[in-house]
Design an enzyme around this catalytic site. Structure first.
Site, PDB file in Angstrom:
ATOM      1  N   LYS A  12       3.466  -9.010   8.060  1.00 27.96           N
ATOM      2  CA  LYS A  12       2.076  -8.521   8.196  1.00 27.96           C
ATOM      3  C   LYS A  12       1.698  -8.411   9.678  1.00 27.96           C
ATOM      4  O   LYS A  12       2.532  -8.045  10.489  1.00 27.96           O
ATOM      5  CB  LYS A  12       1.114  -9.410   7.396  1.00 27.96           C
ATOM      6  CG  LYS A  12       1.568  -9.541   5.943  1.00 27.96           C
ATOM      7  CD  LYS A  12       0.546 -10.137   5.030  1.00 27.96           C
ATOM      8  CE  LYS A  12       1.130 -10.240   3.626  1.00 27.96           C
ATOM      9  NZ  LYS A  12       0.172 -10.680   2.638  1.00 27.96           N
ATOM     10  N   HIS A  96       1.495  -1.273  -0.062  1.00 31.00           N
ATOM     11  CA  HIS A  96       1.099  -2.682  -0.160  1.00 31.00           C
ATOM     12  C   HIS A  96      -0.389  -2.757  -0.522  1.00 31.00           C
ATOM     13  O   HIS A  96      -1.181  -1.931  -0.085  1.00 31.00           O
ATOM     14  CB  HIS A  96       1.365  -3.393   1.172  1.00 31.00           C
ATOM     15  CG  HIS A  96       1.205  -4.874   1.062  1.00 31.00           C
ATOM     16  ND1 HIS A  96      -0.029  -5.477   1.144  1.00 31.00           N
ATOM     17  CD2 HIS A  96       2.102  -5.858   0.834  1.00 31.00           C
ATOM     18  CE1 HIS A  96       0.137  -6.787   0.979  1.00 31.00           C
ATOM     19  NE2 HIS A  96       1.421  -7.041   0.793  1.00 31.00           N
ATOM     20  N   GLU A  98      -2.710  -4.501   0.556  1.00 28.25           N
ATOM     21  CA  GLU A  98      -3.629  -4.545   1.703  1.00 28.25           C
ATOM     22  C   GLU A  98      -3.873  -3.140   2.249  1.00 28.25           C
ATOM     23  O   GLU A  98      -4.958  -2.816   2.721  1.00 28.25           O
ATOM     24  CB  GLU A  98      -3.079  -5.503   2.775  1.00 28.25           C
ATOM     25  CG  GLU A  98      -3.272  -6.950   2.338  1.00 28.25           C
ATOM     26  CD  GLU A  98      -2.217  -7.930   2.833  1.00 28.25           C
ATOM     27  OE1 GLU A  98      -1.493  -7.630   3.797  1.00 28.25           O
ATOM     28  OE2 GLU A  98      -2.118  -9.018   2.227  1.00 28.25           O
TER      29      GLU A  98
END
Ligand code: PGA
Length: 251
Positions: A12, A96, A98
């Site tokens: 990340k 993803h 996010e």
């Protein structure tokens, strides 16, 4: 059919050059190797080259955390497949949660990214997963089916088997709440049957489906014993070389 396990680290938005190099080197030291498994690291774009150099001489795969569908052009803030490859990456995480939730990426865009990755021979790790509300409303399978159908739209049959799917229930990401092994296996089984329905049985049997969401040393062995779980996508626990080392050397 024996599928090779894939344990992937999603760093990340963490690390700078020095810490990335150290983490990659420390992970490489813990990696015992193995015919039955592969390891992949997805650091931030800015440290890809640093990590590539730290991993030189190992068989650890390097990935981007996202990828654009165009090779170059006016796409401020994006990274192209060619740029990823130029930095040493051979894979990319796509879709993803996010990216979906915080940056508004929808299924149509994820489909473009996936097709872009395939066109440039990058191994795509396609993420899917339901939110807590969707699960509580009994919508888990509908959500997964929509995400997968749309992400794989117009992907050539020949390319499907090289796609890796990561099932990541949104409510289990970074929360410390892991899906139970039964919940995870149920979703993975559903995804494999969906691929069989959309394509062919042999493609479904070849496809690797990873579980992601609070994977840690304490739960990896049990998860990896499930029939349809072929690996893990690890966030938090991948930032610590000792924890990640334990995860990649799961028994
Ligand atoms: P987590 O993240 O392991 O910290 O839950 C997983 C992911 O987002 O890929």
């Amino acid at each position: 059919m024996q599928r090779k396990a894939l344990i992937a680290a999603n760093w990340k938005m963490h690390t700078t050059s020095a810490s990335a190099r150290k983490l990659a080197e420390d992970v490489a030291k813990t990696w015992n190797g193995g015919e039955d498994r592969e390891v992949l690291l997805a650091p931030p774009f800015t440290v890809l080259k640093e990590v590539a150099s730290a991993l030189a001489g190992t068989d650890i795969i390097l990935a981007g955390q996202n990828v654009c569908w165009e090779e170059q052009g006016a796409y401020t803030g994006e990274i192209s497949p060619t740029m990823l490859k130029d930095s040493g990456a051979t894979a990319a995480i796509i879709g993803h949660s996010e990216r979906r939730q915080l940056f508004g990426e929808d299924d149509a865009m994820i489909n473009k990214r996936l097709r872009g990755a395939l066109a440039f021979d990058l191994l795509p790790i396609l993420c899917c997963g339901e939110t807590l509300t969707e699960r509580e409303n009994g919508k888990t399978f509908n959500v997964l089916e929509t995400q997968i159908r749309q992400a794989l739209a117009d992907v050539a049959q020949a390319d499907i088997a090289s796609v890796v799917i990561a099932y990541e229930p949104v409510w289990a990401i970074g929360t410390g709440k892991t899906a139970t092994t039964e919940q995870a296996q149920e979703a993975h089984g559903f995804l494999r049957r969906l691929i069989e329905k959309l394509y062919k049985k042999n493609i479904a049997e070849q496809m690797r489906i990873l579980y992601g969401g609070s994977v840690k040393p304490a739960n990896v062995d049990e998860l990896m014993q499930q029939t349809d779980i072929d690996g893990a996508l690890v966030g938090g626990a991948a930032l610590d070389a000792e924890s990640f080392g334990r995860i990649i050397n799961f028994s």
